[in-house]
Design an enzyme around this catalytic site. Structure first.
Site, PDB file in Angstrom:
ATOM      1  N   CYS A   1      38.254  -7.647  33.554  1.00 30.70           N
ATOM      2  CA  CYS A   1      37.418  -6.540  33.054  1.00 30.70           C
ATOM      3  C   CYS A   1      36.496  -6.015  34.162  1.00 30.70           C
ATOM      4  CB  CYS A   1      36.596  -7.031  31.866  1.00 30.70           C
ATOM      5  SG  CYS A   1      35.596  -5.718  31.140  1.00 30.70           S
TER       6      CYS A   1
ATOM      7  N   CYS B   1      28.943  -7.828  32.537  1.00 35.10           N
ATOM      8  CA  CYS B   1      28.181  -8.583  31.536  1.00 35.10           C
ATOM      9  C   CYS B   1      27.981 -10.019  32.060  1.00 35.10           C
ATOM     10  CB  CYS B   1      28.919  -8.583  30.201  1.00 35.10           C
ATOM     11  SG  CYS B   1      29.462  -6.928  29.715  1.00 35.10           S
TER      12      CYS B   1
ATOM     13  N   CYS C   1      29.824 -13.159  30.679  1.00 34.94           N
ATOM     14  CA  CYS C   1      31.233 -13.081  30.269  1.00 34.94           C
ATOM     15  C   CYS C   1      32.234 -13.656  31.271  1.00 34.94           C
ATOM     16  CB  CYS C   1      31.605 -11.634  29.968  1.00 34.94           C
ATOM     17  SG  CYS C   1      33.274 -11.534  29.260  1.00 34.94           S
TER      18      CYS C   1
ATOM     19  N   CYS D   1      40.761 -10.880  14.074  1.00 35.27           N
ATOM     20  CA  CYS D   1      40.046 -10.003  15.006  1.00 35.27           C
ATOM     21  C   CYS D   1      40.716 -10.014  16.370  1.00 35.27           C
ATOM     22  CB  CYS D   1      38.600 -10.474  15.123  1.00 35.27           C
ATOM     23  SG  CYS D   1      37.646  -9.463  16.262  1.00 35.27           S
TER      24      CYS D   1
ATOM     25  N   CYS E   1      40.175  -6.566  12.293  1.00 34.28           N
ATOM     26  CA  CYS E   1      38.997  -6.256  13.102  1.00 34.28           C
ATOM     27  C   CYS E   1      39.471  -6.132  14.545  1.00 34.28           C
ATOM     28  CB  CYS E   1      37.974  -7.388  12.979  1.00 34.28           C
ATOM     29  SG  CYS E   1      36.501  -7.140  14.000  1.00 34.28           S
TER      30      CYS E   1
ATOM     31  N   CYS F   1      30.888  -4.478  12.772  1.00 36.06           N
ATOM     32  CA  CYS F   1      30.578  -5.873  13.059  1.00 36.06           C
ATOM     33  C   CYS F   1      29.750  -5.811  14.326  1.00 36.06           C
ATOM     34  CB  CYS F   1      31.874  -6.656  13.269  1.00 36.06           C
ATOM     35  SG  CYS F   1      31.586  -8.334  13.876  1.00 36.06           S
TER      36      CYS F   1
ATOM     37  N   ARG G   1      27.272 -14.094  10.873  1.00 38.65           N
ATOM     38  CA  ARG G   1      28.306 -15.016  11.386  1.00 38.65           C
ATOM     39  C   ARG G   1      27.752 -15.968  12.450  1.00 38.65           C
ATOM     40  NH1 ARG G   1      32.784 -11.885  13.243  1.00 38.65           N
ATOM     41  NH2 ARG G   1      33.205 -11.652  11.030  1.00 38.65           N
TER      42      ARG G   1
HETATM   43  N1  SAM Z   1      35.174  -6.022  25.996  1.00 35.85           N
HETATM   44  C1  SAM Z   1      34.704  -5.739  24.715  1.00 35.85           C
HETATM   45  C2  SAM Z   1      33.214  -5.584  24.651  1.00 35.85           C
HETATM   46  O1  SAM Z   1      32.512  -6.061  25.525  1.00 35.85           O
HETATM   47  O2  SAM Z   1      32.750  -4.970  23.681  1.00 35.85           O
HETATM   48  C3  SAM Z   1      35.141  -6.736  23.648  1.00 35.85           C
HETATM   49  C4  SAM Z   1      35.133  -8.217  23.941  1.00 35.85           C
HETATM   50  S1  SAM Z   1      33.563  -8.954  24.353  1.00 35.85           S
HETATM   51  C5  SAM Z   1      34.099 -10.510  24.962  1.00 35.85           C
HETATM   52  C6  SAM Z   1      32.822  -9.231  22.775  1.00 35.85           C
HETATM   53  C7  SAM Z   1      31.502  -9.953  22.729  1.00 35.85           C
HETATM   54  O3  SAM Z   1      31.691 -11.331  22.980  1.00 35.85           O
HETATM   55  C8  SAM Z   1      30.412  -9.567  23.686  1.00 35.85           C
HETATM   56  O4  SAM Z   1      29.740  -8.398  23.317  1.00 35.85           O
HETATM   57  C9  SAM Z   1      29.495 -10.766  23.600  1.00 35.85           C
HETATM   58  O5  SAM Z   1      28.515 -10.578  22.592  1.00 35.85           O
HETATM   59  C10 SAM Z   1      30.434 -11.905  23.212  1.00 35.85           C
HETATM   60  N2  SAM Z   1      30.541 -12.886  24.313  1.00 35.85           N
HETATM   61  C11 SAM Z   1      31.239 -12.740  25.448  1.00 35.85           C
HETATM   62  N3  SAM Z   1      31.102 -13.813  26.245  1.00 35.85           N
HETATM   63  C12 SAM Z   1      30.289 -14.676  25.589  1.00 35.85           C
HETATM   64  C13 SAM Z   1      29.742 -15.951  25.911  1.00 35.85           C
HETATM   65  N4  SAM Z   1      30.006 -16.551  27.075  1.00 35.85           N
HETATM   66  N5  SAM Z   1      28.946 -16.561  25.011  1.00 35.85           N
HETATM   67  C14 SAM Z   1      28.667 -15.947  23.835  1.00 35.85           C
HETATM   68  N6  SAM Z   1      29.137 -14.731  23.487  1.00 35.85           N
HETATM   69  C15 SAM Z   1      29.925 -14.099  24.354  1.00 35.85           C
HETATM   70  C1  DTB Z   2      31.488 -11.822  18.974  1.00 38.55           C
HETATM   71  O1  DTB Z   2      30.331 -11.445  18.697  1.00 38.55           O
HETATM   72  N1  DTB Z   2      31.793 -13.023  19.459  1.00 38.55           N
HETATM   73  C2  DTB Z   2      33.206 -13.124  19.710  1.00 38.55           C
HETATM   74  C3  DTB Z   2      33.756 -11.795  19.143  1.00 38.55           C
HETATM   75  N2  DTB Z   2      32.568 -11.079  18.809  1.00 38.55           N
HETATM   76  C4  DTB Z   2      34.706 -11.004  19.900  1.00 38.55           C
HETATM   77  C5  DTB Z   2      33.554 -13.401  21.133  1.00 38.55           C
HETATM   78  C6  DTB Z   2      32.912 -14.655  21.679  1.00 38.55           C
HETATM   79  C7  DTB Z   2      33.431 -14.876  23.055  1.00 38.55           C
HETATM   80  C8  DTB Z   2      32.963 -16.158  23.649  1.00 38.55           C
HETATM   81  C9  DTB Z   2      33.451 -16.334  25.038  1.00 38.55           C
HETATM   82  C10 DTB Z   2      34.954 -16.394  25.182  1.00 38.55           C
HETATM   83  O2  DTB Z   2      35.630 -17.122  24.419  1.00 38.55           O
HETATM   84  O3  DTB Z   2      35.490 -15.758  26.089  1.00 38.55           O
HETATM   85 FE1  SF4 Z   3      34.238  -6.907  29.767  1.00 39.89          FE
HETATM   86 FE2  SF4 Z   3      33.355  -9.245  28.933  1.00 39.89          FE
HETATM   87 FE3  SF4 Z   3      31.666  -7.203  29.157  1.00 39.89          FE
HETATM   88 FE4  SF4 Z   3      33.566  -7.173  27.207  1.00 39.89          FE
HETATM   89  S1  SF4 Z   3      31.853  -8.609  27.394  1.00 39.89           S
HETATM   90  S2  SF4 Z   3      32.986  -5.483  28.576  1.00 39.89           S
HETATM   91  S3  SF4 Z   3      35.223  -8.250  28.275  1.00 39.89           S
HETATM   92  S4  SF4 Z   3      32.770  -8.190  30.850  1.00 39.89           S
END
Ligand code: SAM
Ligand code: DTB
Ligand code: SF4
Length: 343
Positions: free
Chosen positions: A57, A61, A64, A101, A132, A192, A264
């Protein structure tokens, strides 16, 4: 005191901070009372996540593992085939999930991706699961196309308080998130939307996240509260861990300020004890991600979750089909009174 808590979207930061500062047992009592106004506290909605497009990506973030720029060991892969997604959805349904989802590590989908994701949505929905997706930022046209394919919910998180946001993400603005949510609502999908705690934010900033969520034009139907999963290689690895009771307080305050939403208990469960999760359910959490994996990180295995449900006397919320639409069993009266605020 009114019998049912009014739906408000005029929460002041100080009011939410005052909730978070209540004696722990008083806060839990209030949240548990609000929970019972709208839900059977023994029912928990169960969603299964699948990463349909992993890693690579372009966003930054800081939490992430899928951001290309951090070295986390997550390998980038292409969008899965519809057949492979369907196989996972069938397994999720057989294991007892009611919602499926699909997540993609995109900043936003390209227009050419939409028909592929739409095909997945159509087929997953045909299995009788709620659908979702979480694909990043959406335009109004893209949101409408996903809705037409049968998408019930779109997940797009605010992630954190507006004033802490810039510490975590630099490649898009808080306002971009509000814009996507508005496209999702306008297309007629359920939202959500939640955030992450344990990223080094203050209690006031956790109140700020809840304030931003509760003061959206309509409360999100589902509010994922994620506890940061610290992944080696991300800038947030090594952040001081949030106190467990502070996490429960955040869940309780979310329940109080968004009384009709599914709250959740999301990422971070794998490292939580059964006792901590039980406190979260007592504080009003009524939804989980279910299945061994979140997107790239672990989640409790299904046997552990089923054993926990049995020990606590919890039941997965059923899915019932009504007039061609799939709704979670106990939300019929909520469907009749959507979460738009009277204000
Ligand atoms: N790329 C898309 C976005 O950012 O909207 C969808 C997937 S993204 C992984 C969805 C959500 O996962 C993020 O907004 C964040 O709140 C959560 N998330 C990602 N990495 C995480 C982590 N290490 N711990 C907890 N929540 C995480
Ligand atoms: C959300 O709030 N938490 C989920 C879902 N929406 C997509 C994602 C959590 C991701 C945790 C880190 C990972 O597994 O990569
Ligand atoms: Fe990309 Fe992760 Fe940010 Fe979603 S949360 S936009 S997958 S870097």
């Amino acid at each position: 005191m009114p019998a049912v808590s009014p739906l408000r979207n005029d929460w002041q930061r100080a009011e939410i901070e005052a909730l978070l500062a209540l004696p722990f047992t008083e806060l839990l009592h209030r949240a548990a009372s609000v929970h019972r106004e709208h839900f059977d506290p023994a029912e928990v909605q169960v969603s299964t996540l699948l990463s349909v497009k992993t890693g690579g990506c372009p966003e930054d973030c800081a939490y992430c593992p899928q951001a290309q720029r951090y070295h986390t060991g997550v390998e980038a892969s292409k969008l899965m085939s519809t057949e492979a997604v369907l196989e996972k959805a069938r397994q999720a349904k057989a294991a007892g999930a009611s919602r499926f989802c699909m997540g993609a590590a995109w900043r936003s989908p390209k227009d050419r991706d939409i028909p592929k994701v739409a095909a997945m949505i159509r087929e997953v929905k045909a299995l009788g699961l709620e659908t979702c997706a979480t694909l990043g930022m959406l335009s109004g046209t893209q949101a409408t196309a996903l809705k037409s394919a049968g998408l019930d919910y779109y997940n797009h998180n605010l992630d954190t308080a507006p004033e802490f946001y810039g510490e975590v993400i630099h490649t898009r603005e808080f306002q971009d998130r509000l814009d996507t949510l508005s496209h999702v609502r306008d297309a007629g999908m359920k939202t959500c939307c939640g955030g992450i705690v344990g990223m080094g934010e203050s209690r006031a900033q956790r109140a700020g996240l809840l304030q931003a969520l509760a003061n959206l034009p309509a409360h999100p139907d589902s509010v994922p509260i994620n506890r940061l999963v610290q992944v080696e290689g991300t800038p947030l690895a090594g952040t001081a861990e949030l106190d467990a009771f502070e996490f429960v307080r955040t869940i309780a305050a979310a329940r109080i300020v968004m009384p009709q939403s599914m709250v959740r208990l999301s990422a971070g469960r794998e490292s939580m004890s059964d006792e901590l999760q039980a406190l979260c359910f007592a504080a009003g959490a009524n939804s989980i991600f279910y299945g061994e994996k979140l997107l790239t990180t672990g989640n409790p295995d299904t046997e552990r979750d089923m054993a926990l449900f049995a020990r606590l006397g919890l039941r997965p919320m059923a899915v019932v089909e009504t007039a061609g639409t799939v709704h979670a069993g106990i939300v019929e009266d909520i469907v009749a009174s959507p979460r738009s605020c009277a204000a």
